[in-house]
Design an enzyme around this catalytic site. Structure first.
Site, PDB file in Angstrom:
ATOM      1  N   GLU A 218       6.151   4.505   7.451  1.00  0.00           N
ATOM      2  CA  GLU A 218       5.879   5.486   6.813  1.00  0.00           C
ATOM      3  C   GLU A 218       6.870   6.815   7.235  1.00  0.00           C
ATOM      4  O   GLU A 218       6.769   7.175   8.264  1.00  0.00           O
ATOM      5  CB  GLU A 218       4.176   6.133   7.036  1.00  0.00           C
ATOM      6  CG  GLU A 218       3.237   5.066   6.498  1.00  0.00           C
ATOM      7  CD  GLU A 218       2.162   4.941   6.946  1.00  0.00           C
ATOM      8  OE1 GLU A 218       1.266   4.176   6.135  1.00  0.00           O
ATOM      9  OE2 GLU A 218       1.825   5.895   7.510  1.00  0.00           O
TER      10      GLU A 218
ATOM     11  N   THR B 181       1.241  -8.406  12.580  1.00  0.00           N
ATOM     12  CA  THR B 181       1.061  -6.946  12.432  1.00  0.00           C
ATOM     13  C   THR B 181       1.095  -6.176  11.167  1.00  0.00           C
ATOM     14  O   THR B 181       1.576  -5.307  10.793  1.00  0.00           O
ATOM     15  CB  THR B 181       2.000  -6.345  13.335  1.00  0.00           C
ATOM     16  OG1 THR B 181       2.388  -7.050  14.376  1.00  0.00           O
ATOM     17  CG2 THR B 181       1.625  -4.727  13.830  1.00  0.00           C
TER      18      THR B 181
ATOM     19  N   THR C   2       1.027  -1.083  -0.130  1.00  0.00           N
ATOM     20  CA  THR C   2      -0.043   0.201   0.019  1.00  0.00           C
ATOM     21  C   THR C   2       0.970   1.153   0.150  1.00  0.00           C
ATOM     22  O   THR C   2       1.206   1.663  -1.124  1.00  0.00           O
ATOM     23  CB  THR C   2      -0.908  -0.049   1.128  1.00  0.00           C
ATOM     24  OG1 THR C   2      -0.188  -0.297   2.292  1.00  0.00           O
ATOM     25  CG2 THR C   2      -1.941  -1.181   0.930  1.00  0.00           C
TER      26      THR C   2
ATOM     27  N   LYS D 188       3.847  -7.115   3.566  1.00  0.00           N
ATOM     28  CA  LYS D 188       3.745  -5.550   3.415  1.00  0.00           C
ATOM     29  C   LYS D 188       3.516  -4.910   4.683  1.00  0.00           C
ATOM     30  O   LYS D 188       3.174  -5.584   5.713  1.00  0.00           O
ATOM     31  CB  LYS D 188       2.632  -5.282   2.301  1.00  0.00           C
ATOM     32  CG  LYS D 188       1.220  -5.754   2.942  1.00  0.00           C
ATOM     33  CD  LYS D 188       0.457  -4.877   3.551  1.00  0.00           C
ATOM     34  CE  LYS D 188       0.515  -3.472   3.349  1.00  0.00           C
ATOM     35  NZ  LYS D 188      -0.521  -2.711   4.126  1.00  0.00           N
TER      36      LYS D 188
ATOM     37  N   ASN E 109      -0.152  10.860   6.137  1.00  0.00           N
ATOM     38  CA  ASN E 109      -1.518  10.407   6.867  1.00  0.00           C
ATOM     39  C   ASN E 109      -2.539  11.516   7.342  1.00  0.00           C
ATOM     40  O   ASN E 109      -3.546  11.311   7.840  1.00  0.00           O
ATOM     41  CB  ASN E 109      -1.029   9.818   8.225  1.00  0.00           C
ATOM     42  CG  ASN E 109      -0.701   8.539   7.903  1.00  0.00           C
ATOM     43  OD1 ASN E 109      -1.139   7.500   7.304  1.00  0.00           O
ATOM     44  ND2 ASN E 109       0.680   8.187   8.457  1.00  0.00           N
TER      45      ASN E 109
END
Lengths: 388, 388
Positions: A261, A181, A148, A170, A384
């Site tokens: 991220e 997780t 993603t 991923k 985010n």
């Protein structure tokens, strides 16, 4: 590059189903092991776990061995109510038809936005495309299709003689320890029954995926699945197999943390001298979870006081503050409960590396644990603030 | 503006001791209540709690009533070993000398960077300045002097007839629930013994400061202290006093959340229908702690799926996902386990307000709880990447 397709009888590929509205990319993948002999999984404990998580966990509990795994990115199928459950059944049914196997031999995993219904027209057309030639070996495609917000594919491969454990995964955000997780798919040729496989997978997950955190948020969709072709005996080699499995999981877990991220560096926290393994794990996780440690590391700021705060965060851990040693990037910064003298400028330079290791010795027992996280940057906020 | 000095016999002021090397500002404060009749406190449970926390907690445990509180900003005196303890004793001794009271009547609180020794020459000179005229009433100075990265002073004042509860607090980062979670100082004129005061303070803290989180990091230096002049009887008014105290604490707690590092809005999560109060508290805290909820709120993004993830995070909470209702800024987004239809654009506009309220009904019991947090912005990263 080595992959799960280096194991005989293992097929995998990706397809573009158009689940992402704004971009064209690979967004569905399958793993197909026609002669699968054993399978197992571990699953998120989030109460709002996705429909596919419930479905696939029930499958593993029923004792059935699954031969195919269908994965989609772009939509988590979580918090979607009864319609979400129906959509899993439709997906499984269509995949089973195309592969000529029983619906009870098909596992499903999803990842992406929570609270939207799956676009079933696209999913079903994607499946037709994905399973048109199921015996295809395109591991890179599959590893790409499940991503993603990841910036890199994540592959791991361990081998000892003919015994192989290989997988891909991923995960970049909503990454926090609880059972599994993220999504991880592992294949082995070890000859081992599903029940034992489950136990060994659980144990490997505890020391790998469950010790990773990007942002303390536990996803609704995490799962790690393992499939075995069972062609290699592990008689007398059980320990060796366990080690290969753990190495594979740790490698994937580290790759997830490093690709967190907005991350610019991997943070590895090793805690020793704890009174129990679970206490070592809690302290190690507190260190990598702390936003203040993460931002300091992002700025290569040797502000080790924040590490002390994080070590002390859980009040019930048994150790004496006056006995603690802390080493940051090989520099001893706190010894036996007191600050040490060191060159801040030199340490700041060391913190600019791709991996920062924090070593904590609680000097109170014989147990240890390692956790993996990443720094916290403005890019995390950018990513985010407007995900949709 | 009303303050603790509206209670007869309560003095407070600030001074500039030069603890901050790079800027000139107020950095020390004292509260002096010569006829203090009762006192109590609650303290951080971080294992690396500061020397002053140990000292002041021991003081309250000994049953002594303290009449003065000395506070410094800019240095936490935490993780400072035996030298840190000595420095607390020196501070207390000097303050007691200046005030002509016993050292056992002086409490100490510190906040600031962890792991550095207090600059004792500056602290002692600062004390001389601060206590030259102890009967001074400058509540605004004191409220300013205790701030670190706060952008606003935090005052709260509640009154019913002649009964007063008034306080001030600081806190912007390293804010997470465990006992107390910042510095808070409250004064009342209620006539109540120290032991009962402790119980009531603890109960108010549980519902206020312990329900606030800016970044999940529990400070080494948190404490909330209360002092009472005891001039107002609370016979038959115990309940009323408890309510005033809770209101004061909640007001200060909300101010801390709203002024969280880099925050642009306050997030209030109310959880009802839980099977126990502790379960309601856990779910409410999970919602405000989630970095993904916080970043979505920062972007005024109605990505309510992340709220579902956060509600489901702790696997042992007893509720059925299919029974849950969620309201975001008065818009019902999830009803009885299913997504609702709503106008995303309209909701996004509503999320741009200064306070965003999230209401969760677990529909499983009669207990409720409220938590307070803030959004997560790039300014948080800026502030914390190079704190030193």
């Amino acid at each position: 590059l080595k992959s799960i397709c280096d194991i005989d009888g293992v097929y995998t590929q990706g397809a573009s189903a158009g689940i992402y509205e704004k971009k064209s990319r690979l967004d569905m993948a399958c793993i197909y092991v026609p002669d699968c002999r054993a399978s197992a999984g571990v699953f998120t404990r989030n109460k709002f776990r996705a429909a596919c998580v419930d479905y696939t966990e029930n499958l593993t509990k029923s004792g059935k061995v699954f031969k195919a795994v269908i994965i989609n990115a772009g939509n988590a199928n979580a918090a979607t109510g009864p319609e979400g459950k129906d959509n899993v059944i439709k997906t499984v049914q269509r995949a089973a038809d195309k592969l000529g196997i029983s619906p009870q031999e098909v596992a499903v995993a999803s990842t992406g936005v929570i609270g939207k219904q799956l676009p079933m027209d696209k999913i079903l057309k994607g499946l037709d495309q994905l399973l048109a030639e199921p015996k295809t070996q395109e591991p890179q495609q599959a590893a790409e299709a499940i991503l993603t917000l990841d910036t890199k594919v994540k592959l791991a491969h361990e081998q000892a003689g003919k015994l192989i454990v290989s997988g891909f995964a991923k995960g970049a955000g909503m990454i926090a320890p609880n059972m599994a997780t993220m999504l991880g798919f592992i294949v082995t040729n070890a000859d081992i029954p599903s029940k034992s496989l489950r136990v060994k997978l659980q144990s490997a997950v505890e020391k790998s995926f469950n010790m990773v955190s990007v942002d303390t948020d536990t996803s609704t969709n995490d799962m790690v699945l393992i499939l075995s072709t069972g062609t290699e005996s592990i008689e007398g080699k059980e320990q060796e197999f366990s080690q290969l499995l753990e190495k594979t999981c740790v490698s994937l877990a580290r790759q997830i943390a490093a690709d967190g991220e907005g991350a610019s560096k991997l943070i590895e926290a090793h805690v020793s001298g704890a009174r129990s393994e679970s206490e070592a794990r809690i302290v190690a996780k507190n260190v990598i979870d702390s936003p203040l440690v993460k931002t300091a590391m992002h700025g290569s700021d040797p502000n080790w006081g924040r590490i002390m705060m994080a070590i002390g965060k859980s009040p019930d851990i048994r150790f004496l503050p006056s006995g603690v040693d802390v080493t940051l990037a090989k520099q001893l910064v706190f010894k036996q409960g007191e600050p040490t003298e060191f060159n801040r400028q030199e340490l700041s330079e060391k913190l600019k590396s791709e991996t920062v290791r924090i070593e904590v010795n609680l000097n109170s027992g014989a147990f240890e644990a390692t956790s993996w996280g990443c720094d916290l940057s403005k890019t995390y906020i950018d990513i985010n603030t407007e995900y949709n």
